[in-house]
Design an enzyme around this catalytic site. Structure first.
Site, PDB file in Angstrom:
ATOM      1  N   CYS A   2      -7.944  -5.252  22.829  1.00  0.00           N
ATOM      2  CA  CYS A   2      -5.435  -5.156  23.475  1.00  0.00           C
ATOM      3  C   CYS A   2      -5.251  -5.117  21.845  1.00  0.00           C
ATOM      4  O   CYS A   2      -5.418  -5.502  20.760  1.00  0.00           O
ATOM      5  CB  CYS A   2      -5.619  -5.988  23.876  1.00  0.00           C
ATOM      6  N   ARG A  27      -8.421  -0.509  21.122  1.00  0.00           N
ATOM      7  CA  ARG A  27      -8.857  -1.965  20.715  1.00  0.00           C
ATOM      8  C   ARG A  27      -8.507  -2.209  22.344  1.00  0.00           C
ATOM      9  O   ARG A  27      -8.800  -3.118  22.720  1.00  0.00           O
ATOM     10  CB  ARG A  27      -7.518  -2.153  19.922  1.00  0.00           C
ATOM     11  N   TRP A  74      -7.131  -4.155  26.855  1.00  0.00           N
ATOM     12  CA  TRP A  74      -8.872  -4.363  27.537  1.00  0.00           C
ATOM     13  C   TRP A  74      -8.535  -5.976  28.110  1.00  0.00           C
ATOM     14  O   TRP A  74      -8.124  -6.491  27.802  1.00  0.00           O
ATOM     15  CB  TRP A  74      -9.474  -4.355  26.585  1.00  0.00           C
ATOM     16  N   ASN A  98      -2.356 -10.078  22.973  1.00  0.00           N
ATOM     17  CA  ASN A  98      -3.647 -10.195  22.861  1.00  0.00           C
ATOM     18  C   ASN A  98      -4.702 -11.418  22.320  1.00  0.00           C
ATOM     19  O   ASN A  98      -4.015 -12.388  22.082  1.00  0.00           O
ATOM     20  CB  ASN A  98      -4.748  -9.154  20.994  1.00  0.00           C
ATOM     21  N   GLY A  99      -5.395 -12.027  23.709  1.00  0.00           N
ATOM     22  CA  GLY A  99      -6.436 -13.243  23.925  1.00  0.00           C
ATOM     23  C   GLY A  99      -6.375 -13.725  24.965  1.00  0.00           C
ATOM     24  O   GLY A  99      -6.208 -13.375  25.835  1.00  0.00           O
ATOM     25  N   GLU A 478     -31.168  -1.677  18.615  1.00  0.00           N
ATOM     26  CA  GLU A 478     -30.500  -0.607  18.136  1.00  0.00           C
ATOM     27  C   GLU A 478     -30.170   0.526  19.239  1.00  0.00           C
ATOM     28  O   GLU A 478     -28.471   1.178  19.650  1.00  0.00           O
ATOM     29  CB  GLU A 478     -29.489  -0.864  16.900  1.00  0.00           C
ATOM     30  N   LYS A 482     -27.087   1.642  22.088  1.00  0.00           N
ATOM     31  CA  LYS A 482     -25.918   2.608  22.186  1.00  0.00           C
ATOM     32  C   LYS A 482     -25.947   3.795  23.114  1.00  0.00           C
ATOM     33  O   LYS A 482     -25.515   4.662  23.491  1.00  0.00           O
ATOM     34  CB  LYS A 482     -26.666   3.560  20.905  1.00  0.00           C
ATOM     35  N   GLU A 485     -24.656   1.810  25.932  1.00  0.00           N
ATOM     36  CA  GLU A 485     -23.310   1.783  25.283  1.00  0.00           C
ATOM     37  C   GLU A 485     -22.573   2.824  25.773  1.00  0.00           C
ATOM     38  O   GLU A 485     -20.904   3.607  26.614  1.00  0.00           O
ATOM     39  CB  GLU A 485     -22.348   1.589  23.851  1.00  0.00           C
ATOM     40  N   HIS A 501     -46.299  -8.515  27.895  1.00  0.00           N
ATOM     41  CA  HIS A 501     -46.512  -9.366  28.440  1.00  0.00           C
ATOM     42  C   HIS A 501     -45.510  -9.720  29.562  1.00  0.00           C
ATOM     43  O   HIS A 501     -44.725 -10.724  29.913  1.00  0.00           O
ATOM     44  CB  HIS A 501     -45.891 -10.395  27.540  1.00  0.00           C
ATOM     45  N   LYS A 601     -13.382  -1.028  20.690  1.00  0.00           N
ATOM     46  CA  LYS A 601     -13.951  -1.498  19.150  1.00  0.00           C
ATOM     47  C   LYS A 601     -13.781  -2.786  18.437  1.00  0.00           C
ATOM     48  O   LYS A 601     -14.754  -3.193  18.245  1.00  0.00           O
ATOM     49  CB  LYS A 601     -12.807  -0.479  18.098  1.00  0.00           C
TER      50      LYS A 601
HETATM   51  O1  M6R Z   1     -16.810  -5.169  14.250  1.00  0.00           O
HETATM   52  P1  M6R Z   1     -17.881  -6.113  14.382  1.00  0.00           P
HETATM   53  O2  M6R Z   1     -19.098  -4.871  14.148  1.00  0.00           O
HETATM   54  O3  M6R Z   1     -18.028  -7.316  13.866  1.00  0.00           O
HETATM   55  O4  M6R Z   1     -18.482  -6.055  16.575  1.00  0.00           O
HETATM   56  C1  M6R Z   1     -19.624  -6.005  16.557  1.00  0.00           C
HETATM   57  C2  M6R Z   1     -20.026  -5.445  18.378  1.00  0.00           C
HETATM   58  O5  M6R Z   1     -18.945  -6.286  19.175  1.00  0.00           O
HETATM   59  C3  M6R Z   1     -20.170  -4.126  17.544  1.00  0.00           C
HETATM   60  O6  M6R Z   1     -21.021  -3.685  16.740  1.00  0.00           O
HETATM   61  C4  M6R Z   1     -20.686  -3.650  19.621  1.00  0.00           C
HETATM   62  O7  M6R Z   1     -21.639  -3.543  19.468  1.00  0.00           O
HETATM   63  C5  M6R Z   1     -20.674  -2.666  19.077  1.00  0.00           C
HETATM   64  N1  M6R Z   1     -19.515  -1.077  19.732  1.00  0.00           N
HETATM   65  C6  M6R Z   1     -22.078  -1.072  18.980  1.00  0.00           C
HETATM   66  O8  M6R Z   1     -21.840   0.055  18.932  1.00  0.00           O
END
Ligand code: M6R
Length: 606
Positions: A2, A27, A74, A98-99, A478, A482, A485, A501, A601
Site C-alpha cells: 500500500c 507498492r 494491496w 498501510n499495514g 531464485e 522468478k 512470480e 528422495h 514491490k
Molecule cells: O525489499 P526486499 O529485498 O526486502 O524484498 C524481499 C522480497 O519481498 C523480494 O525479494 C521478493 O521476493 C521479490 N519480488 C522477488 O523477485
C-alpha cells in the site's frame, strides 16, 4: 504494501496526488483512491484497479481542494473492490492506511455498540470511526494519541479532517512514512520516491511518532504527545533512473543494467590502486565476531543462502541463514559474538525489519545490506553496506539480487582477510576477478535469442524444475521464484542431489527442467543428476560455462553457456539467463511484468 500520499498546499492537490500515486503503484495496485477537503466537505473518489482508472474518475468528478490524501492498495482485509479501496471516511474524518490492525474485530464490536455503521470489510475503517468517536470529546491531538494507543498491529496513516481543513495527520508504527517540505506546501508519503518529484527535503517518522502537517509548518510528536525535533535530509536527485527509457518494462531495463550494477558497486568498495577492499568505519572488532547470521526474505534470502556458501568456503565463521518471518518468532539464542546481517532491497520489508528490531532490542551487532539507504532497515541497523544499484522499480528483484550477492561477497572477502582466513595471494586474485566481473556479466546478457525460442515450453508445461548443487542450488531457487512470480507457472527449485528422495516422481515426458551446472566442484555430480531426469523424459535446459571439454551427456534439449570465471563467481553469470527466461515467458503470456498479480514491490505487512 500500500502506498500513501498526502498534500497540503495553497494550490489544488488532486493532480499532484494522482502523479505521486503513479509512482507509488509499485507498492500495491489492486485499487486506488483519493479524498480532499472540497468546499468544506470530505469528498472521496475511489476505484478498483490501477491509478489510470482513478485519474479518469477524478477528472470526471471535478474534485477540488487544497488538502488531500491518496492511496494505492494491496488488499489484506477485504477483496479488492471500490468499497474496500482507501480512503475510508466518516463525515468528519478520512483515513489512508498501510499495514494491518490486528485488533480490528474487537474495536469494530465496540464501535458498533456505540452506533457506528461500517461500509467496508477493511480493518482500516475502525480507525476512522475510532477517531470520529474520540473527537466528540477530545481535541485533535489528544484524540490521535488515544486512538494510536488503542490500535494493535502495524500502520502508517494519513488522516484529514472536515473540521480542521488545513492539516494532515501522519502516524507511524511499523510501516514506513516520510514527510516532505516544499514551497507553500508540505507532504506526507510512504517513501521519498513518492515525494521526489516535488521535493528533495525529507524527514522520516520513527516508530510510534506522529506529525501534524500544515502547508507552512510541520510538527512532530512522540507517542506521548511530546513535541520533538526532526532532521531534514537533502536527497540527491536521480529522477532519470525512475524512467523506463526505450525499454518496454522496468524489469528488462533492470536486467540490462546489471553490468553497471556490478561496476558501480566494485568502484564503491574496491581500491583499485592498493588492490584492497574499502569497508570504512566498521563498528565492530573483527576478533569479537565468531559467527554470522544472514537474514532476508524472497530473493534477498536467496542471496543470503549463496553467501553462506562463500562464508563457509572462505572464512572460519560459523554461518547460519534465516528467513526473516521465521526468525522473528523463533526462540533464538542471541549470541553476543554473532554479526547479524539483514539483506533487503527496499529496506522496508516488515519481517526483515522486525527481525532487525528484535536483534537491536537484544543489543546484538547488526549490519544491513540494502539498496534504499534512507530506508528503515538502513537507518536502524548499526552498520550499513549499500548495494549502489539505483532504484529497482520492477516488482521482480533482478539487479538488486546481483548487488546483494556482490556486497555479501565483498564483506566475506574483507572479513576473511582481516582474520587471515585467506592468503594474500588468494585475496588479491579474488579482487582481480571482481574487477573483471562486469564484463563477464555483460556476456550473460547475450542469451536473448535462445531464451525467447524456448520459453514456450515452460509456459505450456504443467510445471518445471530448477536444479543445482553448491552455489547453484540457491540460484535454482531464485530461477524458480522468478518464473512463478512473473509467468504464474509452477516451478520448483531443488538441490540436484535431493531429487531421488521424492521430487523425481514429478518428472514425466516433456517436463522442462533447468539444470544449473557450471564446471565447478559439483559439475560431474550435477550432470549425473541431469541424466537421471533425462532418462525419465525431462526436457533439459543446461546452463553451464564455456569449456573445451565436451559435456558427457546425451539428449540435452538446449544448452546455454556463460563465460568462464572462478567457481565463487558463477552465481552472477548463471542467474541472468534465468531472469530472462522468466521475463520472456511472462511477455509471451502478455502478463503485466512490472506488476505481477497479487504482489507488491515493498512488502510492509506480515
Ligand atoms: O525489499 P526486499 O529485498 O526486502 O524484498 C524481499 C522480497 O519481498 C523480494 O525479494 C521478493 O521476493 C521479490 N519480488 C522477488 O523477485
Amino acid at each position: 504494501m500500500c502506498g500513501i500520499i498526502g498534500i497540503t498546499s495553497n494550490k489544488l492537490v488532486s493532480s499532484p496526488i494522482i502523479n505521486s500515486l503513479k509512482k507509488l503503484e509499485y507498492r500495491g495496485y489492486d485499487s486506488a483512491g483519493i479524498a480532499t477537503i472540497d468546499s468544506g466537505y470530505i469528498k472521496e473518489v475511489k476505484c478498483e484497479g490501477r491509478v489510470e482508472s482513478l485519474e479518469e474518475a477524478v477528472s470526471k468528478s471535478k474534485l477540488t481542494g487544497n488538502v488531500g490524501i491518496g492511496h494505492v492498495r494491496w488488499a489484506t482485509h477485504g477483496i479488492p473492490n471500490t468499497i474496500n479501496a482507501h480512503p475510508h471516511s466518516s463525515e468528519n474524518v478520512s483515513v489512508v492506511h498501510n499495514g494491518i490492525i490486528e485488533n480490528s474485530t474487537l474495536l469494530k464490536k465496540f464501535l458498533i455498540n456505540k452506533g457506528h455503521k461500517f461500509k467496508s470489510q477493511t480493518d482500516t475503517e475502525v480507525i476512522v470511526h475510532l477517531i470520529t468517536e474520540y473527537l466528540k470529546k477530545d481535541n485533535l491531538k489528544d484524540a490521535i494519541i488515544k486512538v494510536l494507543k488503542k490500535l494493535h498491529g502495524s500502520f502508517a496513516l494519513g488522516i484529514i479532517f472536515k473540521d480542521n481543513p488545513n492539516l494532515i495527520v501522519g502516524a507511524r508504527r511499523g510501516s514506513p512514512l516520510a514527510v516532505g517540505y516544499g514551497p507553500g506546501e508540505n507532504y506526507l508519503g510512504s517513501d521519498s520516491y513518492a515525494l521526489k518529484s516535488m521535493t528533495n527535503k525529507i524527514s522520516y517518522l520513527n516508530d510510534g511518532e506522529f506529525c501534524i502537517i500544515k502547508k507552512d509548518n510541520v510538527e512532530f510528536f512522540n507517542k506521548g504527545g511530546k513535541k520533538i525535533n526532526k532532521k531534514i535530509l537533502h536527497l540527491s536527485s536521480d529522477e532519470q533512473n525512475y524512467e523506463k527509457g526505450d525499454y518496454k518494462h522496468f524489469m528488462a531495463k533492470e536486467i540490462d543494467e546489471q553490468p553497471n550494477t556490478i561496476k558501480n558497486c566494485v568502484n564503491e568498495y574496491i581500491d583499485k590502486i592498493n588492490k584492497d577492499i574499502n569497508i570504512f568505519n566498521f563498528p565492530f572488532k573483527e576478533k569479537e565476531i565468531k559467527s554470522i547470521t544472514l537474514i532476508g526474505c524472497g530473493t534477498a534470502y536467496h542471496s543470503c543462502l549463496i553467501a553462506k556458501y562463500w562464508f563457509e568456503q572462505l572464512t572460519s565463521f560459523d554461518v547460519s541463514i534465516d528467513i526473516a518471518s521465521e526468525f522473528r518468532y523463533r526462540k533464538n539464542k542471541f549470541k553476543k559474538d554473532c554479526l547479524y546481517v539483514f539483506v533487503s532491497q527496499s529496506g522496508e520489508t516488515a519481517d526483515t525489519y522486525a527481525a532487525l528490531d528484535l536483534c537491536n532490542k537484544n543489543k546484538m551487532k547488526t549490519c544491513s545490506v540494502v539498496n534504499v539507504i534512507e530506508s528503515s532497515i538502513a537507518r536502524d541497523s548499526k552498520f550499513v553496506l549499500p548495494i549502489h544499484c539505483g532504484p529497482e522499480i520492477g516488482v521482480a528483484s533482478t539487479k538488486a539480487f546481483l548487488g546483494q550477492m556482490l556486497v555479501l561477497y565483498i564483506l566475506c572477502l574483507k572479513l576473511a582477510q582481516k582474520r587471515k582466513d585467506i592468503s594474500k595471494k588468494d585475496y588479491l586474485k579474488k579482487i582481480k576477478n571482481l574487477l573483471n566481473l562486469a564484463e563477464l556479466v555483460k556476456h550473460s546478457l547475450a542469451t536473448e535469442n535462445k531464451i525467447q525460442s524456448i520459453c514456450s515450453s515452460f509456459i505450456d508445461a504443467k510445471g518445471s524444475m530448477f536444479l543445482g548443487r553448491g552455489y547453484s542450488f540457491p540460484v535454482a531457487l531464485e530461477g524458480a521464484l522468478k518464473l512463478k512470480e512473473l509467468a504464474y507457472v509452477h516451478a520448483e527449485g531443488y538441490p540436484a542431489g535431493e531429487m531421488k528422495h521424492g521430487p523425481l516422481a514429478l518428472i514425466e515426458d516433456g517436463m522442462p527442467v533447468v539444470v544449473i551446472a557450471p564446471r565447478d566442484q559439483h559439475y560431474k555430480k550435477t550432470i549425473s543428476n541431469m541424466q537421471e531426469v533425462i532418462a525419465r523424459g525431462a526436457k533439459v535446459l543446461l546452463i553451464t560455462n564455456k569449456s573445451k571439454d565436451e559435456i558427457y551427456s546425451e539428449n540435452i534439449w538446449e544448452t546455454i553457456e556463460v563465460e568462464n570465471t572462478e567457481d565463487d563467481l558463477f552465481p552472477f553469470l548463471v542467474t541472468i539467463p534465468l531472469q530472462k527466461l522468466a521475463y520472456y515467458s511472462a511477455l509471451k503470456k502478455g502478463y503485466d511484468i512490472d506488476k505481477p498479480r497479487n504482489l507488491a514491490k515493498s512488502v510492509t505487512v506480515e
